[in-house]
Structure formats: structure tokens, C-alpha cells
Design a protein around this motif. Structure first.
Motif, short mmCIF file in Angstrom:
data_model
loop_
_atom_site.label_atom_id
_atom_site.label_comp_id
_atom_site.label_asym_id
_atom_site.label_seq_id
_atom_site.Cartn_x
_atom_site.Cartn_y
_atom_site.Cartn_z
N LEU A 125 0.80 -1.12 -0.06
CA LEU A 125 0.01 -0.03 0.21
C LEU A 125 0.74 1.25 0.05
O LEU A 125 0.61 2.25 -0.54
N HIS A 126 1.98 1.28 0.81
CA HIS A 126 2.87 2.35 0.77
C HIS A 126 3.52 2.67 -0.55
O HIS A 126 3.38 3.70 -1.05
N GLU A 127 3.76 1.55 -1.25
CA GLU A 127 4.71 1.77 -2.49
C GLU A 127 3.69 2.29 -3.49
O GLU A 127 3.93 2.98 -4.61
N PHE A 128 2.19 1.65 -3.40
CA PHE A 128 1.34 2.21 -4.37
C PHE A 128 0.96 3.53 -4.28
O PHE A 128 0.76 4.29 -5.09
N ALA A 129 0.72 4.07 -2.96
CA ALA A 129 0.55 5.28 -2.68
C ALA A 129 1.46 6.22 -3.39
O ALA A 129 1.29 7.39 -3.70
N SER A 130 2.78 6.01 -2.96
CA SER A 130 4.05 6.88 -3.54
C SER A 130 3.83 7.03 -4.86
O SER A 130 4.40 7.91 -5.57
N PHE A 131 3.73 5.61 -5.41
CA PHE A 131 3.97 5.61 -6.96
C PHE A 131 2.80 6.70 -7.57
O PHE A 131 2.95 7.34 -8.80
N LEU A 132 1.39 6.42 -7.13
CA LEU A 132 0.39 7.32 -7.49
C LEU A 132 0.84 8.67 -7.45
O LEU A 132 0.37 9.38 -8.14
N ARG A 133 1.22 9.09 -6.18
CA ARG A 133 1.55 10.70 -5.97
C ARG A 133 2.56 11.07 -6.93
O ARG A 133 2.77 12.03 -7.62
N MET A 134 3.57 10.28 -7.27
CA MET A 134 4.67 10.44 -8.18
C MET A 134 4.01 10.79 -9.62
O MET A 134 4.63 11.48 -10.29
N TYR A 135 3.26 9.76 -9.98
CA TYR A 135 2.78 9.68 -11.23
C TYR A 135 1.73 11.03 -11.34
O TYR A 135 1.85 11.79 -12.50
N VAL A 136 0.89 11.26 -10.75
CA VAL A 136 0.12 12.50 -10.56
C VAL A 136 0.89 13.94 -10.58
O VAL A 136 0.69 14.65 -11.50
N GLU A 137 1.94 13.80 -10.09
CA GLU A 137 2.96 14.85 -10.03
C GLU A 137 3.51 15.13 -11.35
O GLU A 137 3.61 16.20 -11.79
N SER A 138 3.92 14.21 -11.89
CA SER A 138 4.75 13.96 -13.05
C SER A 138 3.71 14.24 -14.23
O SER A 138 4.22 15.18 -15.09
N LYS A 139 2.57 14.01 -14.33
CA LYS A 139 1.44 14.48 -15.16
C LYS A 139 1.23 15.82 -15.02
O LYS A 139 1.05 16.32 -16.20
N ARG A 140 1.11 16.46 -13.92
CA ARG A 140 0.79 17.85 -13.87
C ARG A 140 2.09 18.60 -14.29
O ARG A 140 1.89 19.60 -15.20
N TYR A 141 3.35 18.40 -13.99
CA TYR A 141 4.35 19.03 -14.51
C TYR A 141 4.62 18.94 -16.08
O TYR A 141 4.95 20.06 -16.69
N ILE A 142 4.17 17.82 -16.72
CA ILE A 142 4.43 17.65 -18.15
C ILE A 142 3.42 18.54 -18.78
O ILE A 142 3.72 19.23 -19.55
N GLN A 143 2.33 18.69 -18.29
CA GLN A 143 1.00 19.56 -18.63
C GLN A 143 1.34 20.98 -18.62
O GLN A 143 1.00 21.97 -19.43
#
Length: 293
Positions: A125-143
Motif C-alpha cells: 500500500l505504501h509503495e502504491f500510494a507513493s507511486f500514485l503521488r509521483m505519477y500525478v505530480e509528473s503528469k501535472r508537471y508535463i502539462q
């Protein structure tokens, strides 16, 4: 020098109410830039009380230079799940138990070596939550056109994904994660290479990996969130956000829990009940969360 005969251990322990101590020995001939490896000895003293905050001390005993770290049981357990203190984890995994009360340290090391189901679910759960946060942040930055920041975050997301792969294989991801993944998941390894060494532009590489991450979020969400879903289903009444972030089984993922929960709602894995009176007053109604039994 016989570690068990070092007089400072008993003195320090009596002052802090410790329940055990672990020593990690390493020759200090060279400076390695590590808090562990620059000292001949690291001593981790584990305390019972949550009131004991983490602290570090540097000392000499004759010609021996050593470092003492203090941590309470909650901090130690949290580090096992989050992996956010490399020094503490290396000492716990590779060090020598000097003494302990009621076998508490040995039990935790046994849990690590066997990678128990409870620990596996928490780590997943911890790794998935961290993965999701990093993914969302990366998507926002690229936009927003911040390509370098997007690259950093998606690289971190891939690291979380790699640790998820190891956890699914029953391997505790303590070090050399990509060395293991190279043989366990060739598709993920190839994706890592596409991001880091491809001839495409940096933006193209990030966008490619983000597409793969989106699929990963979809495919791994239910299994990776098993612990959270079980907590939600442990009672009939819906849960408030505050109750969930303070739940003892979810404290280690509290900062990312709102993001995970909203993603689960969006994918219809969790239901919301926006009809509860707000505790802070006013016209607003509190959203609470539940799952169908």
C-alpha cells in the motif's frame, strides 16, 4: 573489541528506557559519505515510549569512533514499511543484536526475513500510494511544461513500481531493486531503459512512461489497496477521512491516503456518502467512505 562489553550501552539504555540495542560494525579507514560507513560502529537504541524522538550522537570510546541513533518502536516499524531511513534499516537488517527485552527486535527481524503477509500488505500500500503521488505530480508537471521536474517524478514512480513487483514476488525491496527487476520483469526493465537512455526527447520519454503508468494504476489498484479496502469493510458505518488517516494500520500512508481514496472512488472501488453533518458546522455535509460487502 567485544561489542557486548562496551560499557556505554547499559548507561545509555538506562537513561532512555530502551528495550534493545543493535550494533552495526564497519571499518572506518575511508570516508564513504555515509553516516554509517564513516564510523567504525553504529549503535541503534530502540525505546518503548513514543515520546522518545529520533536523535543522533557521535562519541569516542578509546580509539573507537561510534554513532548512536535512538528510535522508538513506532519509528522503527514505520521505517521498515516506508524505507525512508537507510541507516536505520541497514543496521536493523545487518547489525548484531546486543540485547533486547521480550525478543521484540528478533521478532521484527524474523518478520522482515520471512516478509510476513501483514508487512507485505503494508509495504504494498505504501509503495502504491507513493507511486500514485509521483505519477500525478509528473503528469501535472508535463502539462505545465516543466519537463525536467516531470522526468524526476516519473523516474521515482518507476522505482515505486519496481518495488511493487518485488513485493508481489515475496521479496522485501531493501536494496539493488533494479538488479532484481531486470530478471523478474523485462517489460518494466525495458521501460526504465526507455526513460533513461533512449534517443527520444526527454518529453517524449516522459510521456511514454506516463502512458504505461496509467495502465499500471488501473491494473494494480485493487490488489495494492487491499489493506485499505479491508479497513473500510471492517464495519458497517462509513468512515470519515480523519478516522482513516488516524487508523493505526494506515498511519504510515496518511499523507497520501486522500489521493488513493479519491482514485478508488473514481474507479468505483469505494463508495462515498456525502450526507453526514459536518463536525465543523456550517452548511457543508461531510463525505464518508464505505465499500459494498
Amino acid at each position: 573489541m567485544e561489542l557486548k562489553n562496551l560499557a556505554f550501552l547499559s548507561g545509555q539504555s538506562e537513561e532512555t528506557g530502551a528495550v534493545g540495542a543493535i550494533a552495526y560494525s564497519h571499518p572506518g579507514e575511508r570516508f564513504h559519505g555515509s553516516l554509517i560507513q564513516d564510523f567504525e560502529l553504529l549503535v541503534l537504541i530502540i525505546c518503548e515510549s513514543d515520546e522518545v524522538a529520533s536523535k543522533v550522537g557521535h562519541y569516542k570510546y578509546g580509539d573507537l569512533r561510534y554513532q548512536i541513533m535512538y528510535a522508538n518502536r513506532h519509528e522503527l516499524r514505520s521505517s521498515v514499511i516506508t524505507g525512508d531511513n537507510d541507516n536505520m534499516m541497514q543496521c536493523l537488517i545487518e547489525g548484531e543484536i546486543i540485547w533486547e527485552v521480550d525478543g521484540a527486535i528478533s521478532a521484527l527481524r524474523d518478520e522482515l526475513s520471512t516478509f510476513s503477509q501483514e508487512l507485505r500488505e503494508q509495504k504494498l500500500l505504501h509503495e502504491f500510494a507513493s507511486f500514485l503521488r509521483m505519477y500525478v505530480e509528473s503528469k501535472r508537471y508535463i502539462q505545465e511544461g516543466h519537463v525536467v521536474d516531470a522526468y524526476y517524478n516519473v523516474l521515482e514512480a518507476l522505482g515505486n513500481w519496481a518495488r511493487i513487483v518485488l513485493i508481489e514476488q515475496g521479496i522485501y525491496p531493501d536494496h539493488a531493486v533494479w538488479t532484481h527487476v531486470q530478471s523478474l520483469d523485462r517489460a518494466l526493465w525495458k521501460l526504465y531503459q526507455e526513460l533513461t537512455v533512449s534517443s527520444e526527447t526527454l518529453e517524449q520519454r516522459v510521456e511514454l512512461v506516463l502512458l504505461a503508468c496509467e495502465f499500471s494504476v488501473m491494473s494494480k489498484m485493487s490488489e495494492s489497496s487491499g489493506l485499505l479496502l479491508r479497513v473500510l469493510g471492517s464495519r458497517k458505518e462509513p468512515w470519515s477521512m480523519d478516522e482513516l488517516v488516524h487508523h493505526p494500520q494506515l498511519r504510515f500512508v496518511a499523507k497520501d491516503l486522500p489521493l488513493v481514496l479519491r482514485k478508488l472512488v473514481f474507479r468505483s472501488l469505494v463508495k462515498e456518502s456525502p450526507g453526514w453533518p459536518s463536525l465543523i458546522g456550517g452548511e457543508g455535509r461531510e463525505i464518508r467512505y464505505w465499500i459494498e460487502s
